[in-house]
Scaffold this active site. Structure first.
Site, PDB file in Angstrom:
ATOM      1  N   GLU A 161       0.987  -1.271  -0.123  1.00 46.33           N
ATOM      2  CA  GLU A 161      -0.113  -0.257  -0.132  1.00 46.33           C
ATOM      3  C   GLU A 161       0.692   1.227   0.139  1.00 46.33           C
ATOM      4  OE1 GLU A 161      -3.281   1.082  -0.339  1.00 46.33           O
ATOM      5  OE2 GLU A 161      -3.692  -1.042  -0.917  1.00 46.33           O
ATOM      6  N   HIS A 200       3.778   1.798  -1.708  1.00 45.15           N
ATOM      7  CA  HIS A 200       4.001   1.862  -2.954  1.00 45.15           C
ATOM      8  C   HIS A 200       2.705   2.659  -3.919  1.00 45.15           C
ATOM      9  CE1 HIS A 200       6.946  -1.123  -2.544  1.00 45.15           C
ATOM     10  NE2 HIS A 200       7.715  -0.329  -2.619  1.00 45.15           N
ATOM     11  N   LYS A 242       9.585   7.058   4.312  1.00 49.23           N
ATOM     12  CA  LYS A 242      10.068   6.068   5.383  1.00 49.23           C
ATOM     13  C   LYS A 242      11.684   6.160   4.795  1.00 49.23           C
ATOM     14  CE  LYS A 242       9.937   1.628   4.721  1.00 49.23           C
ATOM     15  NZ  LYS A 242      11.240   0.957   5.183  1.00 49.23           N
ATOM     16  N   VAL A 264       3.536   5.218   5.170  1.00 50.51           N
ATOM     17  CA  VAL A 264       2.147   4.635   5.278  1.00 50.51           C
ATOM     18  C   VAL A 264       2.536   3.336   6.224  1.00 50.51           C
ATOM     19  CG1 VAL A 264       0.222   3.136   4.129  1.00 50.51           C
ATOM     20  CG2 VAL A 264       1.350   5.116   2.771  1.00 50.51           C
ATOM     21  N   ARG A 282      10.501  -5.771   3.160  1.00 49.07           N
ATOM     22  CA  ARG A 282      11.115  -6.758   4.056  1.00 49.07           C
ATOM     23  C   ARG A 282      10.420  -6.966   5.445  1.00 49.07           C
ATOM     24  NH1 ARG A 282      15.709  -3.140   2.379  1.00 49.07           N
ATOM     25  NH2 ARG A 282      17.156  -4.600   1.401  1.00 49.07           N
TER      26      ARG A 282
END
Ligand code: PAF
Length: 282
Positions: free
Chosen positions: A32, A34, A146, A173, A184
């Site tokens: 989500e 991406h 992130k 997110v 990962r």
């Protein structure tokens, strides 16, 4: 949706695309996080291009390049459903043919934090992003917050090398348990997944302490450490409280700050961050 597997094909298809063009560079195995980038790119541009490429040059020799999760078919169907115009999914030999030996050296910003823990990582990121920029020629490119240092490195690279491309950073997110989405995360066992929630909890603790008036970075770092190490299977790579532009550590939080951390949960290395705004909390 068009899918290009070679540089020539991507260039040919790009020439037919209505402008402006938004590019979302990814290593695939989409989640989500991406898709939020893809939706933002689609909302802000007439055409959207997504690259799917696990870039070997940004992995160290002991890192997870060969085991990094991949699922091209699933990625393509997710992107098709989002109305993406072009997917560029080159092969490693296509982007790095035999004899390839030109690199983007990102300098100091790339030597700290992730760069110190993963020597050569940002050289690989900067090189592949530069190649993607040349091949796709986007007007805007979208990256997740992130990877805060990656975003800072790409902003600087774009600026220093005079790319006429707007770099758009998009919010982290999170899953409902607070864990920042990452391909990962699939490596984690159920128990490790519980431990992984400590990353976001430690960042919330840091923000709460700041809101409560604490300004001493060492005090905040120590509280984060205690929270993280109380979980089984966690080992801290770093906790950084830094100037968001230079990424140099700051002793006092009396201006904007980036609080970031890298923690190993079992064998999986996870990163997360939060920003402290300038000025006093309301
Ligand atoms: O953030 C990523 O997924 C990668 O580092 C990127 C930007 C696609 C370059 O390989």
């Amino acid at each position: 949706m068009n899918v290009a597997r070679s540089i020539e094909e991507a260039r040919r298809l790009r020439r037919t695309m209505p402008e402006s063009v938004g590019l979302v560079p990814t290593m695939g195995f989409l989640h989500e996080g991406h898709l939020a980038l893809v939706r933002r790119a689609a909302a802000e541009n007439r055409s959207t291009v997504v690259s799917l490429f696990v870039n070997p040059t940004q992995f160290g020799p002991a890192e997870d390049y060969t085991t990094y999760p991949r699922d091209l078919e699933r990625d393509l169907s997710l992107l098709d459903a989002e109305g993406v115009d072009l997917v560029f999914a080159p092969t490693a030999e296509g982007l790095y043919p035999p004899g390839y030996d030109s690199w983007i050296d990102v300098g100091e910003l790339g030597t700290r934090l992730e760069g110190a823990a993963r020597p050569g990582h940002f050289r690989g990121v900067a090189t592949v992003v530069t190649k993607l920029f040349h091949i796709v020629r986007p007007h805007r490119a979208y990256f997740g917050e992130k990877d805060a240092q990656q975003l800072a490195v790409i902003r600087k690279l774009t600026d220093d090398l005079d790319f006429d491309i707007e770099i758009v950073g998009c919010p982290i997110v999170r899953d409902p348990d607070g864990v920042a989405m990452s391909s990962r995360n699939t490596y984690l066992s159920a128990r490790q997944r519980d431990s992984a929630t400590a990353l976001s909890r430690s960042l919330t603790l840091a923000s709460d302490m700041w809101r409560g008036g604490e300004r001493n970075a060492a005090v905040i770092r120590h509280a984060m450490e205690s929270l993280l190490l109380a979980e089984p299977d966690t080992a801290i790579d770093y906790i950084s409280i830094a100037n968001p532009d230079t990424l140099l550590e700051i002793p006092w939080l009396d201006g904007p700050a980036l609080i970031s951390l890298a923690v190993r949960v079992g064998k999986t290395r996870l990163i997360d961050n939060t920003r402290i705004p300038p000025g006093f909390p309301k």
